[in-house]
Motif scaffolding. Sequence first.
Motif, PDB file in Angstrom:
ATOM      1  N   ASN A  91       0.777  -1.126  -0.227  1.00 27.54           N
ATOM      2  CA  ASN A  91      -0.016   0.070   0.055  1.00 27.54           C
ATOM      3  C   ASN A  91       0.942   1.261   0.032  1.00 27.54           C
ATOM      4  O   ASN A  91       0.454   2.308   0.350  1.00 27.54           O
ATOM      5  CB  ASN A  91      -1.016   0.184   1.313  1.00 27.54           C
ATOM      6  N   ASN A  99       0.915   5.848   9.252  1.00 31.19           N
ATOM      7  CA  ASN A  99      -0.520   5.289   9.112  1.00 31.19           C
ATOM      8  C   ASN A  99      -1.515   6.463   9.339  1.00 31.19           C
ATOM      9  O   ASN A  99      -2.546   6.249   8.880  1.00 31.19           O
ATOM     10  CB  ASN A  99      -0.267   4.264  10.292  1.00 31.19           C
ATOM     11  N   ASN A 103      -1.917  -0.589   6.684  1.00 27.72           N
ATOM     12  CA  ASN A 103      -2.003   0.718   5.651  1.00 27.72           C
ATOM     13  C   ASN A 103      -3.128   0.263   4.450  1.00 27.72           C
ATOM     14  O   ASN A 103      -3.173   1.000   3.623  1.00 27.72           O
ATOM     15  CB  ASN A 103      -0.746   0.639   5.173  1.00 27.72           C
ATOM     16  N   ARG A 104      -3.742  -0.749   4.915  1.00 24.14           N
ATOM     17  CA  ARG A 104      -4.815  -1.124   3.880  1.00 24.14           C
ATOM     18  C   ARG A 104      -6.094   0.010   3.960  1.00 24.14           C
ATOM     19  O   ARG A 104      -6.402   0.235   4.972  1.00 24.14           O
ATOM     20  CB  ARG A 104      -5.393  -2.540   3.869  1.00 24.14           C
ATOM     21  N   LYS A 105      -6.542   0.334   2.619  1.00 26.96           N
ATOM     22  CA  LYS A 105      -7.612   1.234   2.500  1.00 26.96           C
ATOM     23  C   LYS A 105      -8.866   0.827   3.773  1.00 26.96           C
ATOM     24  O   LYS A 105      -9.124   1.655   4.608  1.00 26.96           O
ATOM     25  CB  LYS A 105      -8.192   1.459   1.336  1.00 26.96           C
ATOM     26  N   THR A 110      -3.346   8.500   6.817  1.00 26.11           N
ATOM     27  CA  THR A 110      -2.225   9.201   5.986  1.00 26.11           C
ATOM     28  C   THR A 110      -2.618   8.922   4.515  1.00 26.11           C
ATOM     29  O   THR A 110      -1.927   9.595   3.701  1.00 26.11           O
ATOM     30  CB  THR A 110      -0.877   8.663   6.232  1.00 26.11           C
ATOM     31  N   ARG A 111      -3.148   7.843   4.151  1.00 25.39           N
ATOM     32  CA  ARG A 111      -3.490   7.376   3.022  1.00 25.39           C
ATOM     33  C   ARG A 111      -4.323   8.763   2.185  1.00 25.39           C
ATOM     34  O   ARG A 111      -5.389   9.200   2.781  1.00 25.39           O
ATOM     35  CB  ARG A 111      -4.703   6.225   2.820  1.00 25.39           C
ATOM     36  N   SER A 112      -4.134   8.931   1.032  1.00 24.99           N
ATOM     37  CA  SER A 112      -4.538   9.980   0.207  1.00 24.99           C
ATOM     38  C   SER A 112      -5.999   9.547  -0.542  1.00 24.99           C
ATOM     39  O   SER A 112      -6.864  10.427  -0.890  1.00 24.99           O
ATOM     40  CB  SER A 112      -3.827  10.524  -0.816  1.00 24.99           C
ATOM     41  N   ASP A 113      -6.581   8.338  -0.451  1.00 30.10           N
ATOM     42  CA  ASP A 113      -7.596   7.912  -1.103  1.00 30.10           C
ATOM     43  C   ASP A 113      -8.994   7.560  -0.336  1.00 30.10           C
ATOM     44  O   ASP A 113      -9.990   6.883  -0.754  1.00 30.10           O
ATOM     45  CB  ASP A 113      -7.450   6.794  -2.015  1.00 30.10           C
ATOM     46  N   ARG A 166      -8.114   1.412   7.047  1.00 31.98           N
ATOM     47  CA  ARG A 166      -7.742   2.649   7.568  1.00 31.98           C
ATOM     48  C   ARG A 166      -9.282   2.955   7.803  1.00 31.98           C
ATOM     49  O   ARG A 166      -9.480   3.998   8.943  1.00 31.98           O
ATOM     50  CB  ARG A 166      -6.965   3.640   6.696  1.00 31.98           C
ATOM     51  N   ALA A 223      -0.156   4.513  -2.083  1.00 33.32           N
ATOM     52  CA  ALA A 223      -1.318   5.153  -1.563  1.00 33.32           C
ATOM     53  C   ALA A 223      -1.274   6.502  -0.385  1.00 33.32           C
ATOM     54  O   ALA A 223      -2.046   6.919  -0.303  1.00 33.32           O
ATOM     55  CB  ALA A 223      -2.534   4.306  -1.165  1.00 33.32           C
ATOM     56  N   THR A 224       0.162   6.093   0.050  1.00 32.51           N
ATOM     57  CA  THR A 224       0.618   7.129   1.100  1.00 32.51           C
ATOM     58  C   THR A 224       1.719   8.141   0.662  1.00 32.51           C
ATOM     59  O   THR A 224       2.565   7.642  -0.015  1.00 32.51           O
ATOM     60  CB  THR A 224       1.344   6.197   2.134  1.00 32.51           C
TER      61      THR A 224
END
Length: 335
Positions: free
Chosen positions: A104, A122, A270-272, A287-290, A275, A107-108
Amino acid sequence: MKTSKVHWLVTLVSLVVALGAGGAQAEKKLVVYTSNESTLNDLVFGAFRKETGIEVEPVAAGSGVVIRRLQAEKARPLGDIIWGVSRSLLQTNKALFEPYASKNRDATPAEYRDPDDLWIGNNLHLLVILQNTRLVPADQGPKGWADLLDPKWKGKIAFTDPANSGSAYATVTMLVDLWGGGDAGWKKVGDLFRNLKVLNRSSLVFQGVGNGEYPLGISLEYAGPMWAAGGAQVKVVYPADGTTASMEGVAIVKGGPNNESAKAFVDYINRKDVREMILKATFRRPTRSDVDLSTLPGDMPSMSAVKIIKYDEDGWTDKRAKTLEKIKDVLQESR
């Protein structure tokens, strides 16, 4: 003789199978050094175990404490993962970590991961003030950091020892800069310390405010809505004079005993969907942008609605050891 040989072969095969099973079983274990509180630990470790079959053995303590334990075990690591510590602590201790490019990773945003994949962020915590509205009515509490300098709050503000907490270190150094930097900034920090009740771990701060032991606490954003959701009369004060967001992340311990399990955990955390689960249940910004942040749980405001001030995290990270000594001296002088 023939019977004896057959018995010997059966015994040998059984031994090989047993050793193989033992090895497989060893990889179905994971030792995680975590500075997260039990609500998040229980949620994530339980879901991870259910999905992967990997048993998690948590070692929970403040971030400074778990880092010192890793340093002490450097020659013979006993842990596999360190999770829930600040970017500053991850960066200054990256010699203890093994590089791993998480599935992942992309995506970060790059600002929230090490360029050599030694750690990955995270979640983001806003540094805030917590207020128990049963002890201090909602409209009578502080509006910003400067209000905490009022002598009326002496002994009524809970805070974490910066030697044990990455977020507490970030708070102190942010305030030094906010209050003029240099001697002027440190003087005001010293004035603040005179009003504080300094505790050993971050969880003791929000527990103390939530339970009504302390009217105020300097803490992390998620703690407010988490305790409010449980029925506590806790309000989050987003300081009018500004605050910053502190990143926390995860890393694989170099030479840890369960390396494959450690990689699986980094990918999982860290998976969408994971999160999103953590945001909904424990109010931690990803922290993921999606991840869709248009509607946040617990009446959390959008990041754009909070006054964010510039914080020289890299500069304070570079002089972390020296600054911790300074903080220790200022704390002692304020007693």
